[in-house]
Design an enzyme around this catalytic site. Structure first.
Site, PDB file in Angstrom:
ATOM      1  N   ASN A   1      10.061 -43.178 -58.185  1.00 56.49           N
ATOM      2  CA  ASN A   1      10.322 -42.626 -59.512  1.00 56.49           C
ATOM      3  C   ASN A   1       9.095 -42.949 -60.358  1.00 56.49           C
ATOM      4  OD1 ASN A   1      11.161 -42.119 -62.121  1.00 56.49           O
ATOM      5  ND2 ASN A   1      13.145 -43.136 -61.919  1.00 56.49           N
TER       6      ASN A   1
ATOM      7  N   GLU B   1      20.016 -43.451 -60.273  1.00 56.47           N
ATOM      8  CA  GLU B   1      19.199 -42.283 -59.934  1.00 56.47           C
ATOM      9  C   GLU B   1      18.561 -42.441 -58.563  1.00 56.47           C
ATOM     10  OE1 GLU B   1      17.455 -42.939 -63.928  1.00 56.47           O
ATOM     11  OE2 GLU B   1      17.092 -40.787 -63.951  1.00 56.47           O
TER      12      GLU B   1
ATOM     13  N   ARG C   1      10.792 -41.047 -79.053  1.00 59.15           N
ATOM     14  CA  ARG C   1      10.772 -39.604 -79.332  1.00 59.15           C
ATOM     15  C   ARG C   1      11.752 -39.252 -80.451  1.00 59.15           C
ATOM     16  NH1 ARG C   1      11.871 -38.175 -73.099  1.00 59.15           N
ATOM     17  NH2 ARG C   1      10.786 -40.042 -72.402  1.00 59.15           N
TER      18      ARG C   1
ATOM     19  N   ARG D   1      11.392 -38.491 -57.500  1.00 59.42           N
ATOM     20  CA  ARG D   1      11.930 -37.914 -58.723  1.00 59.42           C
ATOM     21  C   ARG D   1      10.841 -37.005 -59.296  1.00 59.42           C
ATOM     22  NH1 ARG D   1      12.454 -40.473 -64.739  1.00 59.42           N
ATOM     23  NH2 ARG D   1      13.687 -38.790 -65.642  1.00 59.42           N
TER      24      ARG D   1
ATOM     25  N   HIS E   1      17.050 -35.600 -66.940  1.00 59.93           N
ATOM     26  CA  HIS E   1      17.954 -36.687 -66.515  1.00 59.93           C
ATOM     27  C   HIS E   1      19.104 -36.145 -65.680  1.00 59.93           C
ATOM     28  CE1 HIS E   1      16.646 -38.999 -70.387  1.00 59.93           C
ATOM     29  NE2 HIS E   1      15.957 -39.461 -69.360  1.00 59.93           N
TER      30      HIS E   1
HETATM   31  C1  LIG Z   1      12.979 -36.908 -68.720  1.00 60.06           C
HETATM   32  C2  LIG Z   1      12.897 -38.234 -69.376  1.00 60.06           C
HETATM   33  O1  LIG Z   1      12.991 -38.371 -70.566  1.00 60.06           O
HETATM   34  O2  LIG Z   1      12.763 -39.288 -68.545  1.00 60.06           O
HETATM   35  P1  LIG Z   1      12.603 -40.808 -68.969  1.00 60.06           P
HETATM   36  O3  LIG Z   1      13.832 -41.201 -69.700  1.00 60.06           O
HETATM   37  O4  LIG Z   1      12.475 -41.501 -67.619  1.00 60.06           O
HETATM   38  O5  LIG Z   1      11.360 -40.884 -69.795  1.00 60.06           O
HETATM   39 MG   LIG Z   2      15.314 -43.675 -66.953  1.00 65.51          MG
END
Ligand SMILES: CC(=O)OP(=O)(O)O
Ligand SMILES: [Mg+2]
Ligand SMILES: Nc1ncnc2c1ncn2[C@@H]1O[C@H](COP(=O)(O)OP(=O)(O)O)[C@@H](O)[C@H]1O
Length: 421
Positions: free
Chosen positions: A27, A402, A259, A109, A198
């Site tokens: 991953n 996962e 984010r 992944r 996810h």
């Molecule tokens: C798609 C995504 O946000 O993955 P991660 O949470 O691993 O950054």
């Molecule tokens: Mg994660």
């Protein structure tokens, strides 16, 4: 155990017993690689580990063999290729090297699979080219995934490498949920639509939640809240995803560690025209300097809770904004599903932060949602229900896995190929 897929067996039935027993799962994140080596006969983890802060002077590798002591090591790991080579060396020290004939496949992944990849896929040059083509819509993730695949392939060119896509589970979303309300021709030309991410976790957790309720996945409607550093919600009706909060990229939806999630897209034009920022600067702002870290300077929920307990107002506000958004999605997906059997919390925050679960359902008794304070505060690694016995909707904590899901999908695919060989 035969080292390689056995010679042609004239049968349509999968023949997993003729396969080597192990799967390595990789991953690769933007600055980390998580890995697990699993024995698929009993799904035991022969080794698990993590390389983080790749590209920095203080990269760290932590490797734990089954039943053995963890080894930790700090130094400079320049890139994902170097990281994977370091992982291969650690595995070899335990006699679990990538050259082992016990290895049946490597499962990767891959975050963005676009519209094309709806299932786990054996990687060839055409698949690699497609993952590469999708880099502009997953700039933080797909390049790392690609390096992981290329390095693994160079180390074991004879072994099947399987891509398991974050987007795959969401390809069942109806057009009404997947399309943005923008000019259709422009959207189609640039393949702009909501893909969702996810998905491996949402698939695993929605199934595990059904199992926890003693039902088949087809019998239940579940809202899954995957709250890690990246965070997303999904509405799963009878085992199929009908809506999810991430979109074209993993930026849409919930407030995350770094984010922003949802906001008026005009904020971007404003920052360009009035703030004088470039597209790349805004991209970095919204992906890396927003969310919890932008709001209060910390993206770790443990630290935020500690600051709240000390009376820190900025941390409190960040937490409240995070919860407010979460509640809106719970309400929205309740409406999308019409009937909800369970609300499942998963990933780092969802599994561990009792105050987040409590605050997310506070005041939602009218929707049949509540947590029992004692059950919610209890800790545990197993899936569990934290709502009161009489509750109309089960609130559950369901640890995601996962890596196991990727290993299982990888092994099933190579088993099927082998059987059909
Ligand atoms: C798609 C995504 O946000 O993955 P991660 O949470 O691993 O950054
Ligand atoms: Mg994660
Ligand atoms: N005990 C805990 N209490 C509260 N939050 C936690 C705890 N452990 C981990 N977390 C949160 O989980 C986050 C990491 O989640 P994880 O699912 O591992 O993320 P990712 O896979 O995106 O790296 C951390 O940033 C932190 O906010």
């Amino acid at each position: 155990m035969s080292p390689h897929p056995s010679p042609a067996v004239p049968s349509d039935e999968p023949r997993p017993d003729s396969l080597a027993p192990r799967v390595l799962v990789l991953n690769s994140g933007s600055s980390s690689v998580k890995y697990q080596l699993l024995d698929m006969r009993d799904r035991s983890r022969l080794a698990v580990g993590l390389v983080e802060r790749i590209g920095e002077e203080t990269s760290r590798l932590r490797h734990t063999p089954l039943g053995g002591r963890s080894r930790e090591w700090t130094g400079s790991v320049a890139d994902h290729e170097a990281a994977l080579k370091a992982v291969a060396e650690e595995l070899a020290r335990d006699g679990l090297g990538l050259d082992s004939p016990e290895l049946a496949a490597i499962g990767h992944r891959v975050v963005h699979g676009g519209k094309r990849f709806t299932e786990p896929t054996v990687i060839d040059d055409a698949v690699l080219a497609e993952i590469e083509r999708l880099i502009p819509v997953a700039p933080l993730h797909n390049p790392a995934n690609l390096t992981g695949i290329r390095t693994a392939r160079a180390l074991r060119p004879d072994l099947p490498q399987v891509a398991v896509f974050d987007t795959a589970f969401h390809t069942t979303m109806p057009e009404a949920a997947a399309r943005y309300a923008i000019d259709v021709e422009t959207a189609d030309r640039h393949r702009i639509r909501r893909y969702g991410f996810h998905g491996t976790s949402h698939a695993y957790v929605s199934r595990a939640t059904a199992e926890l309720l003693g039902k088949a996945p087809e019998e239940v409607n579940v809202i899954v809240l995957h709250l890690g550093n990246g965070a997303s919600a999904s509405a799963v009706r009878a085992g199929r995803c009908v809506d999810t909060s991430m979109g074209l990229t993993p930026l849409e939806g919930l407030v995350m560690g770094t984010r922003s999630g949802d906001m008026d897209p005009a904020v971007i034009f404003h920052l360009m025209r009035v703030g004088g920022m470039s597209a790349d600067e805004i991209d970095t702002l919204l992906n890396k300097r927003s969310g919890l870290i932008g709001l209060c300077g910390d993206n770790d929920m443990r630290e935020i809770r500690r600051r709240i307990d000390e009376g820190d107002e900025r941390a409190r506000l960040a937490f409240d904004i995070y919860i407010h958004r979460l509640k809106k999605y719970i309400g929205a997906y309740y409406a999308v599903l019409g009937r909800v059997d369970a609300l499942a919390f998963t990933a780092g925050v969802g599994e561990n932060a009792a105050p987040v679960r409590e605050a997310a359902v506070a005041g939602l008794e009218g929707l049949g949602l509540a947590v029992d304070p004692e059950l919610n505060a209890a800790r545990g690694d197993e899936p569990r229900i934290v709502s009161p016995a009489h509750a109309r909707v089960a609130v559950a904590v369901v640890p995601t896995d996962e890596e196991l899901e990727i290993a299982a999908q990888t092994y099933a695919l190579v088993g099927k190929r082998n059987g059909k060989a």
